[in-house]
Design a protein around this motif. Sequence first.
Motif, mmCIF file in Angstrom:
data_model
loop_
_atom_site.group_PDB
_atom_site.id
_atom_site.type_symbol
_atom_site.label_atom_id
_atom_site.label_comp_id
_atom_site.label_asym_id
_atom_site.label_seq_id
_atom_site.Cartn_x
_atom_site.Cartn_y
_atom_site.Cartn_z
ATOM 1 N N UNK A 754 0.825 -1.204 0.000
ATOM 2 C CA UNK A 754 0.000 0.000 0.000
ATOM 3 C C UNK A 754 0.862 1.258 0.000
ATOM 4 N N UNK A 755 1.905 1.255 0.836
ATOM 5 C CA UNK A 755 2.758 2.448 0.909
ATOM 6 C C UNK A 755 3.411 2.735 -0.437
ATOM 7 N N UNK A 756 3.924 1.675 -1.081
ATOM 8 C CA UNK A 756 4.591 1.889 -2.371
ATOM 9 C C UNK A 756 3.599 2.466 -3.374
ATOM 10 N N UNK A 757 2.437 1.864 -3.408
ATOM 11 C CA UNK A 757 1.455 2.325 -4.396
ATOM 12 C C UNK A 757 1.038 3.776 -4.112
ATOM 13 N N UNK A 758 0.733 4.052 -2.860
ATOM 14 C CA UNK A 758 0.244 5.392 -2.502
ATOM 15 C C UNK A 758 1.329 6.455 -2.744
ATOM 16 N N UNK A 759 2.499 6.216 -2.178
ATOM 17 C CA UNK A 759 3.552 7.236 -2.247
ATOM 18 C C UNK A 759 4.065 7.420 -3.676
ATOM 19 N N UNK A 760 4.170 6.310 -4.411
ATOM 20 C CA UNK A 760 4.688 6.440 -5.785
ATOM 21 C C UNK A 760 3.674 7.157 -6.669
ATOM 22 N N UNK A 761 2.387 6.905 -6.427
ATOM 23 C CA UNK A 761 1.381 7.616 -7.222
ATOM 24 C C UNK A 761 1.450 9.111 -6.961
ATOM 25 N N UNK A 762 1.673 9.479 -5.696
ATOM 26 C CA UNK A 762 1.805 10.911 -5.386
ATOM 27 C C UNK A 762 3.023 11.477 -6.103
ATOM 28 N N UNK A 763 4.150 10.763 -6.024
ATOM 29 C CA UNK A 763 5.377 11.235 -6.688
ATOM 30 C C UNK A 763 5.158 11.384 -8.189
ATOM 31 N N UNK A 764 4.519 10.384 -8.787
ATOM 32 C CA UNK A 764 4.300 10.453 -10.237
ATOM 33 C C UNK A 764 3.428 11.661 -10.584
#
Length: 800
Positions: A754-764
């Motif tokens: 979940x963290x990877x998906x959430x944080x990476x989507x924000x970064x993208x």
Amino acid sequence: MADSGPSNENAGPTPMAESGPSHENAGLEKGKRQNPENEDNSPRKKVKKKKSASSELKTCEEQLKQAKQTASQVYNKLTEASCQNKSFIEKVAELLDFNPNNKIYIGLFGRTGTGKSSLINALVKENHLLPSGSLHACTSVFVHVQSDATSNKYKVEIEFLSESEWDSDLRNLLDILSDTKDPKDTNENQGDSEDDNMERMAREKITAIYGKDALNKTHNELIGTNRFPEIAEKFRKPQSFKTAKELADAIDPYIRSGDDEGQKFWPVVKQVTITLPKTSDLPQGVVLVDIPGAGDANKQRDEMWKECLSMCSSVWIVEETNRVLSQKIPKEIIHNTLRTVGGGGECHNITFVCTQTDTMKKLEMKSLIKIHKLTDEKLGISASKGSPEYDRQLKRGCIKFQNKRVKDSISKLFEDKAKKLLTGDADDSDGLFDVYTVSSEEFWENAEPGNPTLDINETELPSLEEHIKELYISHYVKEVKEYVSDVSGVILLLLFSKDVNPPKVQEFLDKELNRLKKKLRADNGICTNLNKSLSTDIKTFENKLTEGMKMAEKDGLNIATSKVLQPSWKKGGHYQTLRAMCKHDGYFRSGKGELFDLNYALSLPMYKKIEEKDTFLNTFSVAGSKHLRTSIKGEFASFQENFITDTLLEAFKNEQKKYLRLVYIRTQQRKLLKDLEKEMLQRKKQIYNSLSDSIRDTMKPTYQECSGIRGPNTLRSIQEKLKTKVESSKQHMFQLAKDDMLQQLRDLQEYLVTEIEKKMNTTLGVALNGKSADLTDLADLSEELETMKKLCVDLHLRVF
Ligand SMILES: Nc1nc2c(ncn2[C@@H]2O[C@H](COP(=O)(O)OP(=O)(O)OP(=O)(O)O)[C@@H](O)[C@H]2O)c(=O)[nH]1
């Protein structure tokens, strides 16, 4: 410094950096730092690296300075721009205050009297700092020694037990004593030496605080004297001293037990923290922890012992050289220490320090020479026979020969096990395990005029100092890398937020955003794959735990009986020990430093199963290269490698508008994965301990019941009650333990994905949405960008 130690100038022709363990132990001096990012660990490179340990620190300090300067330039430019954006200013301002100040803890573990305090004194070159010496006295509280590069004073801070903690400790102590007075005690209850130890300790602790008359008083009478708050009040604030000696005199009663005259306060002390002034050689940030060798029936200190092991970046196991050779080292204690370290998570290095190498007797030398057919030539003797110099060289030669044997013997016994515990792979673990053979006594002899037996380098104190520096540098470099990556990220963000994108670029960004989002979550996407791979790991754990659970149902009680409840090596009864263990919820460290851990013993078959083929260790391994693919960290590395690939970056190297955004994604991804790695290590501790913690929770009511058992047949009653509880609960107790561990693994899986998906989507979103910020008149930052690019390359940071 009041009492500075011998300098390295008397060290003879060998420079310090090349000193210490010579070719004989070269194998143990292998590359000290693990750094999966691009390090060459070939032997030749290692020698080179070792020579430049201090200059490496200087380089890194310089790199940090440059990065901070760059951050400050950016801040100035940003605040000078007329269109200011608050959130950017805040981001840059945060970078200005950075200091690499996370502490690294080096814990010195070992039986009482092995020479830990003397070793710390020699390492910080303060002969009188920590008390060492008398026959019946020993360090009885946790002592932290650190330094402060801004201070001229010696400072000390004392942390006391809380009033309620002391109150419950006092009740325990009185319980122990009332047992000895109990006329109904039968022979069965006659304690063995461990129980005698506990009684002695109880007497000592009570008289230390309340005086000799206190032994006949009741709990109410003692508490009524109000001694405890009065003692704690005295040292409520940190205190400063001009010299180490003054400080040592002031704190002696707070850290040292013993039957010498005089008031003592150590029973109510949890921890003493000593801060040395800037003249100290100890790098700021390094904390040496002198850990009491003996347990003292205090629950808080037992807990601290466990906590301390899992907090230390480097664990030093300290043992007398003579005992190592005569095979008298208590392997069980060392194995238990290593086990706690292995489950612990923070430890990157285990160092075995064999002390008192100088204590070689004439008879020992004679037998050594005879057995190993040592000639004068082999022993490096050049003086003529019969002269005092001959005797000195003979002893020196024998000590050096013996040191080599000790190193070989320790490596054979523990090297593989220690390395495996830390990495899950004994072949892939440079710098994880070291052995030193030291003499603190000879170290100080070198400070005096005269002719010491060993020269300063042969005391191996300088090598050990260098070892500390290496540990410190490795830690420092990691922090500087994180900082450089963060500064780069912010500069990139400012740069690409400045401009409005032409439609063609925007088209590319939109496509990239879609493509990378898919790469995260599509069927074969990174999060999906991580989820799948963790599910496979959890399935493996489940199978192993099921097997282990069945074995525990069958054998758990037998193992627990032979290891804890009725160990064959315990001659008499040990009811005091067992009762103390019950009072501490199934976990107790004895006066000799032995661990009685019923919860672990019962769950041992389950632990054995998850450790089979290094399943647990491999999953949580943070080592480089070989195991990367099988560990969670391996999944992270592959994510990093395959998300914004080198090839992609290369393709857009000349298209700044696109390139900067892609690099920015990399910096944020790196930061995220570092944060996740830290969280994973924290959870690793809880996950590893979950089996025995779960058993503890099931057993708790019975522990409480047993801790109140007194009178005749106490030992048998406690044993029977515990056995009955295990028998009646085993059907569900081990199942619960298994479920608890699996649940924690699943929680970790969900958290990571979940963290990877959430944080990476924000970064993208930030990097590719193409919106420009209000930064149109921000001055050019290309010089700052170039500086950061260079720093990243120098630090082997794969960002640009
Ligand atoms: N000959 C010799 N004696 C040493 C050396 N190091 C320590 N000792 C002696 O060993 C005894 C114990 O040393 P400490 O430093 O107090 O040992 P410790 O491990 O801190 O012991 P605790 O305080 O009980 O935990 C003292 O009498 C020291 O003088 C050494 O290198 N050579």
